[in-house]
Motif scaffolding. Structure first.
Motif, PDB file in Angstrom:
ATOM      1  N   THR A 217     -40.273   7.326   1.558  1.00 59.34           N
ATOM      2  CA  THR A 217     -38.808   7.378   1.692  1.00 59.34           C
ATOM      3  C   THR A 217     -38.145   6.732   0.435  1.00 59.34           C
ATOM      4  O   THR A 217     -37.360   7.206  -0.318  1.00 59.34           O
ATOM      5  CB  THR A 217     -38.271   6.444   2.893  1.00 59.34           C
ATOM      6  OG1 THR A 217     -38.788   7.138   4.161  1.00 59.34           O
ATOM      7  CG2 THR A 217     -36.823   6.442   3.101  1.00 59.34           C
ATOM      8  N   LYS A 218     -38.400   5.578   0.274  1.00 57.11           N
ATOM      9  CA  LYS A 218     -38.094   4.866  -1.214  1.00 57.11           C
ATOM     10  C   LYS A 218     -38.038   5.456  -2.299  1.00 57.11           C
ATOM     11  O   LYS A 218     -36.925   5.875  -3.178  1.00 57.11           O
ATOM     12  CB  LYS A 218     -38.567   3.404  -1.353  1.00 57.11           C
ATOM     13  CG  LYS A 218     -38.355   2.847  -2.598  1.00 57.11           C
ATOM     14  CD  LYS A 218     -39.144   1.487  -2.732  1.00 57.11           C
ATOM     15  CE  LYS A 218     -38.956   1.229  -4.113  1.00 57.11           C
ATOM     16  NZ  LYS A 218     -37.690   0.686  -4.678  1.00 57.11           N
ATOM     17  N   HIS A 219     -39.466   6.060  -2.740  1.00 55.26           N
ATOM     18  CA  HIS A 219     -39.525   6.881  -3.940  1.00 55.26           C
ATOM     19  C   HIS A 219     -38.790   8.408  -3.980  1.00 55.26           C
ATOM     20  O   HIS A 219     -38.594   8.949  -5.138  1.00 55.26           O
ATOM     21  CB  HIS A 219     -41.088   7.112  -4.358  1.00 55.26           C
ATOM     22  CG  HIS A 219     -41.465   5.538  -4.600  1.00 55.26           C
ATOM     23  ND1 HIS A 219     -41.145   5.022  -5.455  1.00 55.26           N
ATOM     24  CD2 HIS A 219     -42.557   4.848  -4.033  1.00 55.26           C
ATOM     25  CE1 HIS A 219     -41.984   3.879  -5.492  1.00 55.26           C
ATOM     26  NE2 HIS A 219     -42.694   3.658  -4.720  1.00 55.26           N
ATOM     27  N   HIS A 220     -38.484   8.722  -2.915  1.00 53.87           N
ATOM     28  CA  HIS A 220     -37.811  10.240  -2.600  1.00 53.87           C
ATOM     29  C   HIS A 220     -36.434   9.911  -2.750  1.00 53.87           C
ATOM     30  O   HIS A 220     -35.515  10.670  -3.288  1.00 53.87           O
ATOM     31  CB  HIS A 220     -38.059  10.994  -1.485  1.00 53.87           C
ATOM     32  CG  HIS A 220     -39.351  11.892  -1.577  1.00 53.87           C
ATOM     33  ND1 HIS A 220     -40.843  11.182  -1.473  1.00 53.87           N
ATOM     34  CD2 HIS A 220     -39.628  13.005  -1.802  1.00 53.87           C
ATOM     35  CE1 HIS A 220     -41.580  11.950  -1.666  1.00 53.87           C
ATOM     36  NE2 HIS A 220     -40.948  13.257  -1.866  1.00 53.87           N
ATOM     37  N   LEU A 221     -35.971   8.720  -2.557  1.00 54.27           N
ATOM     38  CA  LEU A 221     -34.539   8.298  -2.973  1.00 54.27           C
ATOM     39  C   LEU A 221     -34.365   7.931  -4.395  1.00 54.27           C
ATOM     40  O   LEU A 221     -33.191   7.961  -4.948  1.00 54.27           O
ATOM     41  CB  LEU A 221     -33.899   7.227  -1.825  1.00 54.27           C
ATOM     42  CG  LEU A 221     -33.924   7.696  -0.468  1.00 54.27           C
ATOM     43  CD1 LEU A 221     -33.767   6.634   0.551  1.00 54.27           C
ATOM     44  CD2 LEU A 221     -32.830   8.968  -0.343  1.00 54.27           C
ATOM     45  N   ASP A 222     -35.147   7.170  -4.865  1.00 46.67           N
ATOM     46  CA  ASP A 222     -35.108   6.601  -6.015  1.00 46.67           C
ATOM     47  C   ASP A 222     -36.306   7.060  -7.027  1.00 46.67           C
ATOM     48  O   ASP A 222     -37.545   6.976  -6.821  1.00 46.67           O
ATOM     49  CB  ASP A 222     -35.378   4.908  -5.877  1.00 46.67           C
ATOM     50  CG  ASP A 222     -35.237   4.158  -7.359  1.00 46.67           C
ATOM     51  OD1 ASP A 222     -35.372   4.863  -8.383  1.00 46.67           O
ATOM     52  OD2 ASP A 222     -35.555   2.941  -7.456  1.00 46.67           O
ATOM     53  N   ARG A 223     -36.031   7.679  -7.941  1.00 48.93           N
ATOM     54  CA  ARG A 223     -37.310   8.467  -8.834  1.00 48.93           C
ATOM     55  C   ARG A 223     -37.738   7.495  -9.928  1.00 48.93           C
ATOM     56  O   ARG A 223     -38.355   7.868 -11.061  1.00 48.93           O
ATOM     57  CB  ARG A 223     -36.284   9.747  -9.429  1.00 48.93           C
ATOM     58  CG  ARG A 223     -36.169  10.839  -8.274  1.00 48.93           C
ATOM     59  CD  ARG A 223     -35.429  11.956  -8.826  1.00 48.93           C
ATOM     60  NE  ARG A 223     -36.503  12.744  -9.595  1.00 48.93           N
ATOM     61  CZ  ARG A 223     -36.353  13.901  -9.995  1.00 48.93           C
ATOM     62  NH1 ARG A 223     -35.251  14.336 -10.344  1.00 48.93           N
ATOM     63  NH2 ARG A 223     -37.394  14.437 -10.963  1.00 48.93           N
ATOM     64  N   SER A 224     -37.484   6.027  -9.915  1.00 47.07           N
ATOM     65  CA  SER A 224     -37.850   5.187 -10.942  1.00 47.07           C
ATOM     66  C   SER A 224     -39.339   5.569 -11.160  1.00 47.07           C
ATOM     67  O   SER A 224     -39.913   5.283 -12.228  1.00 47.07           O
ATOM     68  CB  SER A 224     -37.402   3.815 -10.558  1.00 47.07           C
ATOM     69  OG  SER A 224     -36.000   3.571 -10.571  1.00 47.07           O
ATOM     70  N   TYR A 225     -40.150   5.624 -10.161  1.00 47.14           N
ATOM     71  CA  TYR A 225     -41.681   5.699 -10.382  1.00 47.14           C
ATOM     72  C   TYR A 225     -42.131   6.846 -11.323  1.00 47.14           C
ATOM     73  O   TYR A 225     -42.891   6.983 -12.137  1.00 47.14           O
ATOM     74  CB  TYR A 225     -42.260   5.894  -9.075  1.00 47.14           C
ATOM     75  CG  TYR A 225     -43.947   5.980  -9.030  1.00 47.14           C
ATOM     76  CD1 TYR A 225     -44.860   5.163  -9.368  1.00 47.14           C
ATOM     77  CD2 TYR A 225     -44.413   7.304  -8.963  1.00 47.14           C
ATOM     78  CE1 TYR A 225     -46.131   5.449  -9.492  1.00 47.14           C
ATOM     79  CE2 TYR A 225     -45.754   7.596  -8.981  1.00 47.14           C
ATOM     80  CZ  TYR A 225     -46.610   6.432  -9.175  1.00 47.14           C
ATOM     81  OH  TYR A 225     -47.896   6.923  -9.550  1.00 47.14           O
TER      82      TYR A 225
END
Length: 368
Positions: A217-225
């Motif tokens: 969920t986190k990485h689909h909202l935040d593309r920092s990775y």
């Protein structure tokens, strides 16, 4: 004023034409580069950087070109039917006092690099006599060009440009080496070898290996990775901005659609990051500066026809502005620059960046 200071100016007066005094004109005349184009037919569309013209009968090229990176392009014109051929062009890093020469090939309606060194030497020794056939470089907009190319270094140019150097608005397709066909039994076509721009591919993986549901969920909202992976591929964050600038120029003046798609993906990636705002604050400050100068250059109708398709840029910038406002510990300088940029976009284009997403369609955060 240095190029760096010009690049960080964030005011409307950067678009004011630059006057060329006699001292500067003399310096460019003596030290500027010369581009000679032999046998170009009248009415051909020719351009350098952000300016283009239809050439006359006596046209032989351009003089007083400031040393550095420039983009030269052209399109054949059928005067009888008023048809304009697809645009082709190439980047060149001009040296001080260099003479670059090309010849027009009427059979292919292209510029070819087959002018002998002897002919180049003769042209250089005869510059005084051919001077009246050379147009002066449009220096009044040179500062704009510097803003659009400020991150691109010679090494980056050599890495990105096609093997054949020329960039075309129409990609020549050939059958793939494997000779395969798709489900409709149509041939599998690929760009002709040597014509591809060598853009760095953005990883499709948004999450680290073996992510938990919360991490997904986190990485689909935040593309920092995803951005960190891209930076690692390139070596440093400034290379990201160089690729943003290069792809923008290829689609703006090169009219290359694949470059528009790459620019769009890069803008969307950068606008979708939250955690990286803290890790790379200067990257995002520079990104906002560069995006500002790019948006100034795009004609208003171009935004309507292409850039604003599906409100892509509005959605991306809404995401960026929200991330900057809501991410704790974001620097005051970045917050201030983002607010100024938001105000500028709202005033110039009438865009609204309110987050009006339907709450029923928002992603569900998984907590374990």
């Amino acid at each position: 004023m240095s190029d760096k200071k010009l690049a960080v100016r964030f005011a409307e007066d950067v678009n004011r034409p630059v006057e060329m005094d006699q001292e500067l004109a003399l310096k460019l005349f003596n030290e500027g580069a010369v581009l000679v184009l032999k046998d170009v037919p009248p009415a051909t569309e020719f351009g350098i950087d952000t300016h283009s013209w239809n050439v006359g009968e006596k046209f032989l090229g351009v003089k007083m070109i400031p040393p550095g990176l420039h983009f030269v392009y052209y399109s054949a014109v059928n005067t009888k039917f008023r048809d304009t051929a697809p645009r082709s062009g190439f980047f060149h890093w001009f040296k001080k006092g260099e003479l670059l020469a090309y010849r027009w090939d009427a059979s292919t309606e292209t510029l070819v690099d087959d002018v002998s060194q002897q002919d180049k030497d003769n042209l250089k020794s005869d510059l005084q006599n051919i001077d009246h056939r050379l147009g002066a470089y449009p220096y009044q907009s040179y500062n704009k060009w510097l803003m659009l190319t400020s991150r691109i270094k010679k090494e980056k140019l050599e890495k990105l440009e096609p093997e054949e150097k020329f960039i075309s608005s129409v990609t020549e397709m050939v059958n793939s080496p494997e000779g395969t066909a798709d489900e409709d039994n149509l041939p599998d076509l690929t760009p002709r070898p040597g014509t591809n721009i060598n853009y760095t591919q953005i990883s499709k993986s948004r999450c680290p290996p073996n992510p938990s549901a919360t991490e997904i969920t986190k990485h689909h909202l935040d593309r920092s990775y995803q951005l960190e992976q891209f930076i690692e591929q390139l070596g440093n964050s400034q290379e990201v901005l160089a690729e943003v600038q290069f792809s923008f120029l290829c689609f703006l003046v090169g009219q290359n659609y694949a470059s528009f798609e790459h620019w769009k993906h890069l803008v969307d990636l950068l606008c979708g990051c939250a955690d990286s705002l803290l890790k790379h604050p200067s990257l995002f400050q520079d990104f906002i500066t560069d995006l500002y100068f790019q948006m100034v250059e795009i004609p208003q109708d171009f935004f309507v026809d292409i850039v604003s398709q599906n409100n892509f840029l509005v959605r991306a910038l809404t995401n960026l502005f929200e991330n900057i406002k809501e991410t704790k510990e974001v620097s005051a300088d970045l917050k201030q620059k983002a607010q100024r940029f938001e105000n500028c976009c709202s005033k110039k284009f009438g865009w609204c960046f309110a987050d009006d997403a339907d709450e029923e369609n928002l992603p569900v955060v998984v907590q374990l």
